[in-house]
Design an enzyme around this catalytic site. Structure first.
Site, PDB file in Angstrom:
ATOM      1  N   ASN A 392      39.393  35.209  40.294  1.00  0.00           N
ATOM      2  CA  ASN A 392      40.082  36.365  40.845  1.00  0.00           C
ATOM      3  C   ASN A 392      41.283  36.742  39.971  1.00  0.00           C
ATOM      4  O   ASN A 392      41.228  37.702  39.217  1.00  0.00           O
ATOM      5  CB  ASN A 392      40.520  36.093  42.288  1.00  0.00           C
ATOM      6  CG  ASN A 392      40.847  37.345  43.061  1.00  0.00           C
ATOM      7  OD1 ASN A 392      41.434  38.275  42.528  1.00  0.00           O
ATOM      8  ND2 ASN A 392      40.478  37.388  44.329  1.00  0.00           N
ATOM      9  N   ASP A 393      42.355  35.986  40.088  1.00  0.00           N
ATOM     10  CA  ASP A 393      43.602  36.343  39.407  1.00  0.00           C
ATOM     11  C   ASP A 393      43.459  36.361  37.883  1.00  0.00           C
ATOM     12  O   ASP A 393      44.123  37.143  37.207  1.00  0.00           O
ATOM     13  CB  ASP A 393      44.718  35.372  39.807  1.00  0.00           C
ATOM     14  CG  ASP A 393      44.909  35.340  41.316  1.00  0.00           C
ATOM     15  OD1 ASP A 393      44.937  36.422  41.933  1.00  0.00           O
ATOM     16  OD2 ASP A 393      45.015  34.239  41.880  1.00  0.00           O
ATOM     17  N   VAL A 394      42.587  35.522  37.338  1.00  0.00           N
ATOM     18  CA  VAL A 394      42.471  35.405  35.882  1.00  0.00           C
ATOM     19  C   VAL A 394      41.719  36.573  35.261  1.00  0.00           C
ATOM     20  O   VAL A 394      41.608  36.656  34.034  1.00  0.00           O
ATOM     21  CB  VAL A 394      41.800  34.070  35.479  1.00  0.00           C
ATOM     22  CG1 VAL A 394      42.636  32.893  35.945  1.00  0.00           C
ATOM     23  CG2 VAL A 394      40.380  33.980  36.028  1.00  0.00           C
TER      24      VAL A 394
END
Length: 466
Positions: A392-394
């Site tokens: 997700n965040d990466v």
């Protein structure tokens, strides 16, 4: 003669530690590296039990030998059982517990040996105090990290935490200086050393409490380096070369890894420690009322089968679903059709350093197919399909496009530049950092909802039927 053999065994142990550490740098040799390093530790323990003598020339008493052997046996059996039963999703929690146990052992050594410290020798007092402080911080901090990773402890995002931590740090320094310059005996300073222990434990808790989201792998690496440094301090207390060298190696390796991960996130270590990801971030796509567009299994299978280049971006969701083996099956199936399949690895994907590498190595994914972020990003514009599985965040473009985002400036895998993006998600929730992901609302992005393992297995079956 015995002392010479003991010192030689420590030298051999140190060499085995170095060789083991080197072999751990590659998945194909990591298992052998563990045996080398473990063998070095076993050698050091055996020769210490048989040949160590105190200042009076006396060896370890038979009673103490049995106590030590009993403790080693209990610890070995417990460690073996836990390590065999732990799931891959719980590996970060296990690493935190290992860090905690190492820190606690070093802190206890310092606490028990303080009464024997030579108060006229500042070096002797300093290593004892440092061992107590660093070991205590590593223990309590690692336990909080374990709680966070296991969902039992929530993050505390408050600006006042920074000032509390600074105050506790000042108290730790003041107490340490007082112990060193007071001129009192260890017995007279007994209350101070226990107060220092309490404040250090509290600092470890408060130090980790505000840190969350994508910073957790960095924190685990940092606490691991603390454990190594604390072990080295214990080695100085006992004048044991094996403990000193082993602790220095662990401390140095953990520190270097921590700094490399901070560099990969475009953040300073100080920024990680006093700041935190999470909370309050919203993507531009979400603010504009963007919609997530779904894709069917048949469409996804056709898109993947007739692509020339596919990049898979694994994340923690892949570990949670235990889907690494079926993911490898998908990779082999596509490769058999002439598709160039690679895995894009972000330095902080997952919950601990190297989490995705370990996960995919367990499924026998060839190591040459695991490509680091900086090497895969230039190929993204020419990639037909990027498949994001549990990450997700990466892959969040907000890190590049939104200066107000909590992850602004963090290097990401440029999945948004690929020709097509398929995202596998369990639901429409946010990532571990607690912020919305612009990628999921993009024009080129299609989402395949469901458990990653089930979705991948269905995808494999669909591709086989084509």
């Amino acid at each position: 003669m015995g002392e010479t053999i003991l010192e030689l065994s420590y030298l051999i142990s140190a060499l085995l530690f170095v060789v083991g550490l080197k072999l751990l740098s590659h998945p194909e040799t990591a298992r052998r590296g563990n045996f080398y390093a473990g063998g070095g530790m076993v050698l050091a323990m055996i020769t210490t039990l048989l040949l160590h003598k105190d200042t009076g020339g006396n060896g370890i008493s038979l009673t103490n030998v049995w106590i030590i052997l009993s403790a080693i046996t209990m610890g070995s059996v417990m460690g073996w059982i836990v390590a065999r039963r732990v799931k891959m999703t719980a590996m970060p929690q296990l690493v935190s517990l290992f860090n905690a146990s190492g820190g606690a052992a070093s802190a206890l050594v310092a606490l028990l040996e303080f009464p024997n410290a030579d108060m006229n020798n500042l070096g002797s007092v300093l290593v004892t105090i440092l061992g107590l402080i660093i070991g205590s911080v590593a223990f309590s901090g690692s336990m909080i990290a374990y709680g966070k990773l296991d969902g039992k402890v929530k993050d505390i995002f408050s600006g006042i935490m920074t000032y509390i931590n600074l105050l506790l740090l000042v108290v730790v320094v003041v107490l340490s200086v007082y112990i060193m310059i007071s001129g009192q005996t260890p017995e007279q300073l007994n209350w101070v050393i226990y107060l220092l222990l309490g404040v250090s434990l509290l600092y470890g808790i408060m130090f980790v409490m505000p840190i969350g989201g994508a910073d957790m792998p960095v924190v685990i690496s940092l606490l691991n380096s603390f454990t190594g440094i604390a072990a080295a301090m214990a080695g100085f207390i006992y004048n044991n070369q094996a403990m000193i060298l082993g602790g220095i190696l662990v401390g140095a390796a953990g520190t270097i890894l921590t700094l490399l991960m901070c560099k990969a996130m475009n953040r300073s270590l100080l920024n990680v420690i006093i700041g935190s990801f999470g909370g309050g971030g919203t993507s531009a796509a979400n603010q504009e009322g963007g919609d997530m567009k779904e894709i069917s299994l048949s469409d996804a299978s056709i898109l993947l089968s007739y692509s020339k280049s596919v990049v898979i971006v694994p994340g923690y969701g892949l570990a949670v679903a235990q889907a690494q083996h079926v993911c490898h099956e998908l990779e082999e199936l596509l490769s058999g059709k002439g598709v160039n399949v690679r895995f894009a690895i972000h330095p902080v994907a997952g919950r601990m350093p190297g989490h995705m590498n370990v996960l995919l190595a367990e499924a026998d994914v060839p190591y040459n197919q695991l490509v680091e972020m900086e090497n895969i990003n230039p190929d993204m514009p020419n990639t037909d399909v990027v498949m994001v599985i549990g990450a997700n965040d990466v892959v969040n473009p907000a890190a590049l496009n939104d200066p107000s985002s909590p992850i602004a400036g963090m290097p990401i895998i440029n999945a948004h530049l690929a020709k097509n993006i398929i995202v596998m998600k369990r639901g429409r929730g946010k990532g571990y950092a607690g912020i919305e992901n612009e990628l999921f609302f993009g024009e080129k992005t299609r989402l395949l909802f469901g458990n990653a393992k089930d979705s991948l297995q269905n995808l494999v079956n669909e591709i086989k039927s084509l």
